[in-house]
Write an enzyme that holds these catalytic residues in place. Structure first.
Site, short mmCIF file in Angstrom:
data_model
loop_
_atom_site.label_atom_id
_atom_site.label_comp_id
_atom_site.label_asym_id
_atom_site.label_seq_id
_atom_site.Cartn_x
_atom_site.Cartn_y
_atom_site.Cartn_z
N LEU A 167 5.20 7.46 -38.54
CA LEU A 167 4.49 6.64 -37.56
C LEU A 167 3.54 7.48 -36.72
O LEU A 167 2.42 7.06 -36.44
CB LEU A 167 5.49 5.91 -36.66
N ASP A 185 14.43 -3.73 -35.99
CA ASP A 185 15.00 -5.05 -36.28
C ASP A 185 16.51 -4.98 -36.43
O ASP A 185 17.19 -6.00 -36.36
CB ASP A 185 14.38 -5.64 -37.55
N TYR A 244 23.49 2.97 -36.02
CA TYR A 244 22.05 3.12 -35.85
C TYR A 244 21.50 1.98 -35.00
O TYR A 244 20.76 2.20 -34.03
CB TYR A 244 21.35 3.13 -37.21
#
Length: 362
Positions: free
Chosen positions: A35, A134, A182
């Protein structure tokens, strides 16, 4: 169950810069991540980045060796050296399965790190853009109830047919029930950021991120398709693949518009991992990235986990459905007159984003 209930709504337009000729410093953590590399690549494509107040941006991307976000002393020294107005946190522990056994490290990087960055931002007056996942959702999506027909029999009203339940993409304030360590660490990280920074915090949740750099599903599939005669890919987890360059585009637009708040971003549409793998192969063959097709067999999450267990791998639980609704982010950028990039790729379907990324590889 955990839920963010006090996050401020989207706010844009407030700048901490007074003199227009004084550059606004943007500090990017995790410089070697896919990213961070996408942010730098897109910034170069966009040309001279300027805030909505006409102030130019000056970018610095720091690797883990230069900035350890879990080290408060290191963070303070870096802030003194660079004096950032914005910090974009791309540093993260993204090994979902490994996090189940490496809980302490996952939480240090994904929870403590963002909190320490936020604390230093409070002291310096900087803003923070933090990236979440998400996987803060557990897969119990909101449902739209379909139409049904009622029959009257002996005074009892019963549905003539079962109601049809269609999962709806998650919006920012849907219930949060992460299934993995996570996911828990990412949720706690974003909560800490908002608790510390309030209106100067921006958090963007994204899904199934892939790009030209780093380790990701697309690159793994391409490698396996070149070396294996057949593959098994999970077909009962539904999400939306998102190209890192498209995410980078909307992140820069948020920074330029000086926006804060909680946002979702992914490409349009949805698919299973199996459908994603099939599309990767079809497009890669068309672009001559692959010489011949391989068999891609669907497999359930349960069967995949069993097979992994026999190899000594503990597979983390993942949401069965984690599609994100990006309407709030798109509306915010439109409201603040932030134009899309020329090809409008950030608001297109995941098939189109995948094609753009693969064309760059070819």
């Amino acid at each position: 169950m955990a839920q963010i209930t006090k996050t401020t709504p989207a706010q844009c337009g407030t700048s901490t810069i007074i003199e227009a000729n004084f550059p606004e410093v943007v500090l990017i953590t995790g410089a070697n991540s896919q990213l961070a590399q996408a942010l730098l690549r897109v910034a170069a494509e966009m040309g001279h980045l300027v805030s909505n107040t006409g102030v130019p941006f000056k970018l610095y991307a720091l690797s883990h060796s230069q900035l350890d976000i879990t080290n408060a002393v290191n963070i303070a020294a870096v802030f003194v050296q660079y004096r950032p107005n914005w910090v974009i946190n791309c540093a993260a522990y993204n090994a979902v399965d490994a996090a189940e056994n490496d809980i302490v490290k996952a939480h240090r990087v994904n929870e403590l790190g963002p909190e320490l960055l936020a604390q230093q931002c409070v002291l310096s007056g900087a803003r923070l853009l933090h990236v979440s996942s998400d996987y803060v959702f557990g897969g119990n999506a909101a449902y739209d109830i379909g139409h049904s027909v009622e029959n009257v029999s002996e005074g009892v009203i019963e549905p003539a047919a079962k109601l049809h339940y269609l999962p709806s993409p998650f919006v920012e304030f849907d219930e949060l029930t992460p299934l993995s360590e996570y996911g828990k660490s990412k949720l706690l990280g974003e909560q800490k950021v908002f608790a510390v920074l309030g209106e100067r915090a921006t958090v963007v949740r994204t899904s199934w991120l892939y790009g030209q750099g780093g380790h990701n599903f697309v690159k793994t599939m391409l490698k396996l398709m070149q070396t294996q005669p057949s593959l098994q890919v999970i077909d009962d987890q539904i999400g939306c693949p998102t190209w890192s360059d498209a995410l980078a585009r909307v992140m820069w637009q948020l920074v330029v518009a000086q926006c804060s708040g909680l946002f979702h971003y992914s490409a349009k549409g949805q698919c299973s991992w199996h459908e994603f793998a099939v599309e990767i192969q079809q497009q890669a063959l068309a672009l001559n990235l692959l010489n011949q097709p391989v068999v891609i067999q669907p497999i359930s999450s349960a069967d995949y986990a069993k097979q992994a267990f026999t190899r000594g791998v503990n597979v983390a639980k993942r949401p069965s459905y984690s599609v994100l609704n990006s309407d709030k982010l798109q509306s915010t950028l439109v409201t603040n007159a932030m134009p899309s990039m020329p090809d409008n790729i950030e608001w297109q379907d995941w098939h189109q984003q995948l094609n753009q990324m693969l064309r760059q590889l070819s």
